[in-house]
Design a protein around this motif. Structure first.
Motif, mmCIF file in Angstrom:
data_model
loop_
_atom_site.group_PDB
_atom_site.id
_atom_site.type_symbol
_atom_site.label_atom_id
_atom_site.label_comp_id
_atom_site.label_asym_id
_atom_site.label_seq_id
_atom_site.Cartn_x
_atom_site.Cartn_y
_atom_site.Cartn_z
ATOM 1 N N PRO A 372 31.260 38.253 28.179
ATOM 2 C CA PRO A 372 31.729 36.893 27.855
ATOM 3 C C PRO A 372 32.609 36.810 26.612
ATOM 4 O O PRO A 372 33.445 35.906 26.493
ATOM 5 C CB PRO A 372 30.423 36.113 27.670
ATOM 6 C CG PRO A 372 29.419 36.835 28.509
ATOM 7 C CD PRO A 372 29.788 38.280 28.373
ATOM 8 N N LYS A 373 32.454 37.755 25.668
ATOM 9 C CA LYS A 373 33.204 37.708 24.415
ATOM 10 C C LYS A 373 34.508 38.511 24.472
ATOM 11 O O LYS A 373 35.286 38.485 23.514
ATOM 12 C CB LYS A 373 32.338 38.247 23.272
ATOM 13 C CG LYS A 373 31.051 37.461 23.055
ATOM 14 C CD LYS A 373 30.211 38.110 21.967
ATOM 15 C CE LYS A 373 28.878 37.386 21.783
ATOM 16 N NZ LYS A 373 28.033 38.056 20.770
ATOM 17 N N LEU A 374 34.753 39.202 25.576
ATOM 18 C CA LEU A 374 35.908 40.099 25.653
ATOM 19 C C LEU A 374 37.080 39.412 26.354
ATOM 20 O O LEU A 374 37.540 39.835 27.421
ATOM 21 C CB LEU A 374 35.515 41.393 26.376
ATOM 22 C CG LEU A 374 34.429 42.223 25.694
ATOM 23 C CD1 LEU A 374 34.032 43.413 26.573
ATOM 24 C CD2 LEU A 374 34.896 42.705 24.312
ATOM 25 N N ASN A 375 37.600 38.366 25.736
ATOM 26 C CA ASN A 375 38.654 37.578 26.381
ATOM 27 C C ASN A 375 39.965 38.340 26.531
ATOM 28 O O ASN A 375 40.658 38.215 27.542
ATOM 29 C CB ASN A 375 38.894 36.275 25.615
ATOM 30 C CG ASN A 375 37.859 35.227 25.954
ATOM 31 O OD1 ASN A 375 37.161 35.336 26.956
ATOM 32 N ND2 ASN A 375 37.755 34.209 25.132
ATOM 33 N N ASN A 445 41.950 26.939 23.817
ATOM 34 C CA ASN A 445 40.715 26.519 23.128
ATOM 35 C C ASN A 445 39.757 27.673 22.860
ATOM 36 O O ASN A 445 38.674 27.469 22.321
ATOM 37 C CB ASN A 445 40.013 25.426 23.935
ATOM 38 C CG ASN A 445 39.623 25.888 25.337
ATOM 39 O OD1 ASN A 445 39.696 27.073 25.650
ATOM 40 N ND2 ASN A 445 39.220 24.949 26.176
ATOM 41 N N GLY A 446 40.144 28.880 23.278
ATOM 42 C CA GLY A 446 39.327 30.053 22.997
ATOM 43 C C GLY A 446 38.083 30.182 23.851
ATOM 44 O O GLY A 446 37.246 31.052 23.608
ATOM 45 N N SER A 447 37.941 29.351 24.878
ATOM 46 C CA SER A 447 36.756 29.434 25.737
ATOM 47 C C SER A 447 36.784 30.709 26.562
ATOM 48 O O SER A 447 37.829 31.338 26.736
ATOM 49 C CB SER A 447 36.672 28.211 26.649
ATOM 50 O OG SER A 447 37.834 28.103 27.446
ATOM 51 N N SER A 448 35.628 31.092 27.084
ATOM 52 C CA SER A 448 35.496 32.363 27.793
ATOM 53 C C SER A 448 36.372 32.393 29.043
ATOM 54 O O SER A 448 36.387 31.458 29.848
ATOM 55 C CB SER A 448 34.036 32.589 28.179
ATOM 56 O OG SER A 448 33.877 33.852 28.803
ATOM 57 N N LEU A 449 37.093 33.462 29.195
ATOM 58 C CA LEU A 449 38.000 33.658 30.321
ATOM 59 C C LEU A 449 37.253 34.291 31.482
ATOM 60 O O LEU A 449 36.346 35.107 31.290
ATOM 61 C CB LEU A 449 39.150 34.566 29.882
ATOM 62 C CG LEU A 449 40.301 34.800 30.854
ATOM 63 C CD1 LEU A 449 41.100 33.530 31.040
ATOM 64 C CD2 LEU A 449 41.205 35.915 30.304
ATOM 65 N N THR A 450 37.593 33.908 32.708
ATOM 66 C CA THR A 450 37.039 34.561 33.901
ATOM 67 C C THR A 450 38.190 35.100 34.738
ATOM 68 O O THR A 450 39.359 34.732 34.536
ATOM 69 C CB THR A 450 36.202 33.585 34.753
ATOM 70 O OG1 THR A 450 37.074 32.654 35.403
ATOM 71 C CG2 THR A 450 35.181 32.850 33.904
ATOM 72 N N LEU A 451 37.863 35.948 35.700
ATOM 73 C CA LEU A 451 38.889 36.502 36.586
ATOM 74 C C LEU A 451 39.134 35.622 37.799
ATOM 75 O O LEU A 451 39.978 35.931 38.639
ATOM 76 C CB LEU A 451 38.485 37.910 37.039
ATOM 77 C CG LEU A 451 38.262 38.936 35.927
ATOM 78 C CD1 LEU A 451 38.100 40.332 36.516
ATOM 79 C CD2 LEU A 451 39.394 38.921 34.906
#
Length: 538
Positions: A372-375, A445-451
């Motif tokens: 989750p922290k590895l954007n 906004n720096g929120s967690s990125l998903t694929l």
């Protein structure tokens, strides 16, 4: 004479009536023609495409252009269109490169486009349409989708299998470390990625990494090399364009040599799978096995309403083969392309390393809990999927009725092909579409990125009824493969190459040359020693 004249005068009303009725008929015909012409002009037309020949359509052009997907790319480029129509035999093939049109098909009209084409290859690999992937829309597909979604890929089941995934991530590092622990050494990234996927999916289904004795350094043995090669060969031929798919009476003939090649590959896969599956079924039926340890146990243990086995042996065999094929190709292809791009752009590589060091540190290996922290890492992977998909076309969708898409008429039984690379490299959507630029995916906004890409502006896992049910597993495998290689090792372009060659294969969108790079450990020696101490004989 008077009598004749009188007779003629008496018949005059009939004469005028006939003339009147004739005029009415002519006027009616004119009105009908006008209305028909208006209706015809208002009827939506097919998407643009090459003019078809009578009966055979564009099959002569397809046969003259052996690389069919490149031919279709060129047609769409020449016509400057994001949707086209190419008639192959009596089948309309509709390629699409627009996210908005893809959303119309796979979201708004999902129920209409939820089926699959019938072909010799899809029937053969699914053992008669027993599986979820190539099966046409119907009860069997619904049954297998419930099994896959609810029994194999639910959150609790994935958590249950966490240790197996962690062990294979460790084995990946062990395998690469053993090649370069005494100093920098050339490492074949493609081979490492392919066999990370092969090892992992064998663990999930069979609770074993190796069919044979394996290798002490963690690498594949002869059996595993043969197994992975066979899986990739089946994928190569499964939805390849074949004239027999559009001219059914030719299915008995192997005109392009694909039928025999696919048969051989499937025979190889079943040589390894079937004895394990049959023995396990026997163990469950005679009571010598009672605990679930892997996905195979889950499939065998499923019961119907009267407590009989829910799945037949053939359904289990077919579905296992399909999931193994679907699991193995995307992660290695994506990571090989990303590392190739990053070796040519050192600043991007350094950003990924810095994020891993900040989140994970250098005293341990990256874990799934770090994802989750590895954007920036995920942005690199997402950019790889955008620019370098494993194949250009998604699995075909078939329209189950006539419909209208973006004012174009799509006939019933059309084959709709969403072009992954066409969408990912669409200049109307992406600025500098051919440039590898992970930052384009980062959220402000720096929120967690998903694929996952809900707008389908990149096309990896699809969506709707036919969307990939393994998004979580596929994403996790790809992120862990990439993160472990980047975090645990330093990678350098070989001395005999100024830059990494980014050419595609002639016949598909994979990298033409396997990526071979100089690798060396970048973490403290204790990290690798701890990992080795956890090694188990699997």
């Amino acid at each position: 004479m008077e009598s004749c004249f009188t007779s003629m005068m008496l018949s005059q009303p009939n004469f005028y009536f006939i003339i009147f009725m004739f005029g009415i008929i002519l006027l009616s015909i004119k009105i009908l023609k006008h209305n028909y012409s208006n209706k015809k002009s208002k009827k939506p037309r097919l998407p643009p495409g090459p003019k078809p020949w009578p009966i055979v359509g564009n099959l002569p052009q397809m046969l003259a252009n052996k690389l069919t997907f490149r031919w279709i790319q060129n047609i769409m480029n020449d016509l400057n269109t994001e949707i086209a129509c190419i008639r192959l035999g009596n089948i309309h093939v509709i390629p699409v490169t627009s996210p908005s049109i893809a959303r119309e098909i796979l979201m708004k009209q999902d129920a209409i486009f939820a089926s699959r084409p019938l072909s010799w290859s899809s029937e053969h690999v699914s053992l008669g349409y027993l599986t979820i992937g190539p099966s046409p829309y119907g009860q069997q597909w619904k049954k297998m989708k419930r099994v896959i979604t609810n029994e194999l890929l639910g959150p609790l089941r994935l958590q249950w299998l966490y240790e197996k995934r962690a062990e294979e991530a460790d084995n990946l590092v062990r395998y690469v470390y053993n090649q370069c622990k005494n100093g920098s050494a050339l490492v074949n990234i493609r081979l490492a990625g392919q066999h990370y996927g092969g090892n992992l999916v064998r663990r999930l289904f069979f609770n074993k990494r190796y069919f044979g004795n394996g290798r002490q350094d963690g690498g594949p043995g002869a059996e595993e090399l043969e197994h992975v090669e066979a899986l990739l060969n089946v994928l190569k031929y499964l939805f390849a364009f074949s004239i027999s798919d559009y001219v059914p009476f030719l299915r008995e003939f192997d005109l392009d040599g694909r039928k025999e090649a696919m048969k051989d590959a499937i025979t190889t896969i079943r040589k390894y799978h079937d004895p394990i599956i049959e023995e396990r079924i026997h163990q469950w039926r005679n009571g010598t096995r009672t605990n679930q340890e892997d996905w195979l146990d889950v499939l065998i243990s499923l019961k119907d309403a009267i407590n009989d086995p829910y799945l037949t042996a053939e359904e289990i065999k077919a579905q296992i083969m399909e999931i193994m094929m679907a699991t193995i190709d995307n992660p290695y292809n994506n990571v090989e392309w990303i590392l190739s791009e990053m070796l040519n752009q050192s600043k991007i590589f350094q950003k990924a390393i810095e994020e891993l060091d900040n989140v994970v540190g250098k005293e341990r290996l990256v874990q799934e809990s770090d994802i989750p922290k590895l954007n920036y890492v995920k942005a690199c992977i997402k950019e790889g999927f955008r620019l370098h998909p494993i194949v250009d076309f998604n699995v075909p969708h078939v329209s189950m009725e006539d419909t209208i898409v973006f004012n174009y008429f799509i006939p019933k039984s059309s084959h709709v092909l969403i072009r992954r690379q066409g969408i990912g490299q669409n200049p109307r959507i992406w600025k500098e579409p051919l440039k590898f630029q992970p930052e384009r995916h980062l959220k402000k906004n720096g929120s967690s990125l998903t694929l996952i890409e809900p707008n389908l502006e990149t096309f990896t896992f699809s969506t709707g009824k036919r969307g990939c049910p393994g998004i979580t597993l596929g994403s996790t495998m790809t992120i862990m493969l990439f993160a472990r290689l980047v975090h645990a090792f330093t990678w350098i372009t070989p001395s005999n190459e100024k830059i990494i060659d980014l050419s595609e294969c002639v016949g598909d969108t994979s990298k033409a040359k396997p990526l071979v790079a100089l690798g060396e450990p970048r973490l403290a020696a204790e990290v690798y020693l701890k990992m080795d101490q956890k090694k188990k004989n699997i």
